[in-house]
Design an enzyme around this catalytic site. Structure first.
Site, PDB file in Angstrom:
ATOM      1  N   SER A 139     -12.047  37.771   7.238  1.00 52.29           N
ATOM      2  CA  SER A 139     -12.577  38.349   8.473  1.00 52.29           C
ATOM      3  C   SER A 139     -13.014  39.801   8.373  1.00 52.29           C
ATOM      4  O   SER A 139     -13.727  40.288   9.242  1.00 52.29           O
ATOM      5  CB  SER A 139     -11.540  38.218   9.596  1.00 52.29           C
TER       6      SER A 139
ATOM      7  N   LYS B  56     -11.661  46.245  17.501  1.00 53.31           N
ATOM      8  CA  LYS B  56     -11.860  44.797  17.501  1.00 53.31           C
ATOM      9  C   LYS B  56     -11.222  44.188  18.746  1.00 53.31           C
ATOM     10  O   LYS B  56     -10.104  44.561  19.132  1.00 53.31           O
ATOM     11  CB  LYS B  56     -11.249  44.203  16.228  1.00 53.31           C
TER      12      LYS B  56
ATOM     13  N   SER C 153     -14.321  37.282  11.248  1.00 55.16           N
ATOM     14  CA  SER C 153     -14.268  37.438  12.692  1.00 55.16           C
ATOM     15  C   SER C 153     -14.581  38.857  13.176  1.00 55.16           C
ATOM     16  O   SER C 153     -14.713  39.090  14.375  1.00 55.16           O
ATOM     17  CB  SER C 153     -12.877  37.025  13.203  1.00 55.16           C
TER      18      SER C 153
END
Length: 490
Positions: free
Chosen positions: A181, A82, A157
Site C-alpha cells: 500500500s 491518509k 491503498s
C-alpha cells in the site's frame, strides 16, 4: 520563486525557508491550498480539505517562529493524512459509507508524531474501502486518478497520497503497507514509498498490536524527504510492543555513499512470482547498467520465497475477519464484495491454518536472513504491470505457463511482488525507475535485510540522484498550470 516552484521544492528545503523566515508558513500553506484547488478536481486525491484550519495553524506557526519557538523539523510544512489514519476533530472515513461522517476524538500515533514535529494538517487523502486493495476508489468519495494518465489507476491503498504528492499538493505523506500500500501507489505515481522494517514505525491503536504484517511508513517525492519523515515517525513507543528501540535520528542525515562493492541480487520477478508486462520488464532492464555504473556488483539471483503466498493470504484473511467481522455482520449491505470475500475467508480458517502460516513465516525469515549474508540488497519490480485501466477493480494476469511465472486472475494475484516481501518483514523501498513508451511510471523495489532501512535509503538515494526519473512532473500538473496562466477558470 513562483508558488508553483515552491510547491515542488523538497520538503527539507521548505522547512529551511520557513525556519529562516524567507517564506512564512502561511505563504507555504496557501500555495499548497491553491495548488490543491487547481489540480484536485481533476485527480480527486485529497478528499477532506480544511483550508481555514490549516491557515490558522500556519499563522500560529509563524508566531511561534518569530518568538523563537520551532516545534520540530517539519515546522510549517503542509501535510495531508491518509484517510485510514485517525485525526482528532477531522473526519476519518476509512473509505467506508459506514464511517462517512466519523470524526475521531484523538490522533493515531503516526499523525500525533507528525503534528508534534510542527507539520500543518491540510486534509485527508483518498483510500480504497478499509484500505483493502491496491486501487483507490470507494463509495464515499469515488475514484482517485493517476496524474500521469487520468484513465489509469493511482494504485493503493495510499493512492490519494501518492497522487497528491505527484501533483504538488503536499510534500510529505503518511501511509501504511500490508501488501504494497505504500509501494504500489509510489510506483504508479512516480514518487517514493518505504515499507519500513517491522517495528520501525510503531502503530497505535491496533487490534493486533503484536502483528507485523501491516506497518506505517512514509511517502514523498524523493528518498531524502522519505528519510526526513521516517526520522519523525520512527522510534520506540510503549503503546506498541514490537517497536524497535533504535534512535530514529540515525535514519536521517546525508544519504550520499560510495556504492562500490555493494552486492545486488537482481530478481525482477522474484524468481517467477508473476510474469512481468513486457513494458515493465524493459524499463527495469535498463536500470542494471545504472546500478553497475554506481559501482554495484549485480548478480541475477533470488531468495527462496516458498510459502510466502500462503503466509500472506492466511494472515491477511485472519486479520481482516478480526478487524472487520463485526462490521460485516452489522452492515453487510455497505461492504464491497471483495472485502466481504476477504472477511469470509478469514472466518473459514482453522487454528492449524494460522499455526502453519506462522511456522512457515519463521522459516521464510531464516531463509531471508541467510540470503542476505551474501547480498546487500535484493532488487525487483514493485508491480508486474504499469498503471492499469481505472475502470477495473484490479488487473487480470496471464495464465501460468508450463514451468513459467505464476499467473492469476484473482483480487490479490497481481500484487505478489509486493506482498511476498511483506511476508518477510524486510524493509522495501519503491523508487522511480523510468517510464514506459506511452509515459506510464514504473517503480523499482529495493529490499534490504531486516533492520537495514538506512542502507535501503542510501542505495535508493544514489539511484534516484543518478537517474532523475522522479523529477518528471505529471502532464496534469503542466496542463493545469498552463490553464491557470492563461486565465481559464476551474
Amino acid at each position: 520563486m513562483t508558488a508553483d516552484e515552491l510547491c515542488f521544492l523538497p520538503a527539507r528545503e521548505m522547512a529551511d525557508l520557513v525556519r529562516t523566515g524567507q517564506v512564512s508558513a502561511v505563504e507555504l500553506v496557501r500555495a499548497h491550498l491553491d495548488r490543491t484547488d487547481a489540480v484536485n478536481p481533476v485527480v480527486n486525491a485529497i478528499v477532506t480539505l480544511v483550508p481555514e484550519q490549516a491557515l490558522a495553524d500556519a499563522a500560529r506557526a509563524d508566531q511561534d517562529r518569530a518568538a523563537g519557538r520551532l516545534r520540530g523539523p517539519l515546522h510549517g510544512i503542509p501535510v495531508a493524512h491518509k484517510d485510514t489514519h485517525r485525526t482528532a476533530g477531522l473526519r476519518t472515513t476509512y473509505g467506508s459509507r459506514i464511517f462517512a461522517d466519523h470524526v475521531p476524538d484523538d490522533d493515531e500515533l503516526v499523525v500525533e508524531r507528525i503534528r508534534a514535529a510542527g507539520a500543518i494538517t491540510i486534509g485527508k487523502t483518498n483510500v480504497p474501502e478499509f484500505a483493502a486493495g491496491s486501487h483507490t476508489f470507494n463509495e464515499v468519495f469515488g475514484l482517485t486518478r493517476n496524474p500521469y494518465a487520468l484513465d489509469r489507476s493511482a494504485g493503493g491503498s495510499s493512492g490519494g497520497a501518492a497522487a497528491a504528492l505527484a501533483c504538488g499538493m503536499h510534500p510529505l505523506a503518511d501511509g501504511n503497507d500490508m501488501g504494497g500500500s505504500l509501494r504500489n501507489p509510489a510506483s504508479f505515481c512516480n514518487v517514493v514509498g518505504l515499507r519500513p522494517s517491522s517495528g520501525r514505525v510503531p502503530q497505535y491503536p491496533s487490534v493486533l498490536p503484536w502483528s507485523s504484517l501491516t506497518v506505517p511508513g512514509p511517502m514523498a517525492r524523493s528518498v531524502d524527504d522519505v528519510a526526513l519523515l521516517l526520522s519523525v515517525i520512527a522510534g520506540p513507543d510503549p503503546r506498541c510492543p514490537i517497536s524497535l528501540a533504535d534512535d530514529p535520528r540515525t535514519l536521517d542525515g546525508p544519504l550520499e555513499v560510495d556504492l562500490h562493492g555493494v552486492r545486488v541480487a537482481w530478481a525482477p520477478d522474484l524468481g517467477g512470482a508473476v510474469a512481468l508486462d513486457p513494458a515493465v520488464a524493459d524499463v527495469l532492464a535498463r536500470q542494471v547498467g545504472v546500478l553497475e555504473g554506481l559501482g554495484c556488483t549485480v548478480v541475477e539471483e533470488h531468495p527462496d520465497l516458498a510459502g510466502a503466498d500462503e503466509v500472506f493470504r492466511t494472515l491477511r484473511a485472519w486479520q481482516f475477519q478480526l478487524a472487520y467481522g463485526d462490521l460485516l455482520d452489522a452492515h453487510r449491505d455497505l461492504v464491497k464484495p471483495s472485502l466481504v470475500a476477504n472477511i469470509e475467508a478469514g472466518r473459514a480458517l482453522r487454528a492449524e491454518d494460522v499455526a502453519r502460516a506462522e511456522r512457515t513465516r519463521g522459516e521464510l525469515w531464516e531463509r531471508m536472513r541467510s540470503f542476505f549474508a551474501g547480498y546487500d540488497v535484493l532488487v525487483a519490480a514493485v508491480s508486474p504491470v504499469p498503471p492499469f485501466d481505472a475502470r477495473l477493480e484490479y488487473p487480470r494476469l496471464p495464465a501460468a505457463g508450463d514451468g513459467g511465472p505464476a499467473g492469476g486472475a484473482g483480487y490479490l494475484d497481481w500484487m505478489r511482488l509486493a506482498y511476498w516481501i511483506s511476508a518477510t518483514g524486510c524493509p522495501a523501498l519503491s523508487v522511480p525507475a523510468g517510464f514506459t513508451d506511452d509515459g506510464l511510471p514504473v517503480g523499482m523495489q529495493i529490499v534490504g535485510p531486516p533492520g537495514a532501512d538506512r542502507r535501503v535509503l542510501e542505495i535508493g538515494h544514489m539511484f534516484e540522484t543518478s537517474t532523475g526519473h522522479g523529477r518528471r512532473r505529471p502532464p496534469v500538473v503542466d496542463a493545469t498550470a498552463a490553464a491557470v496562466a492563461g486565465g481559464e477558470s476551474r
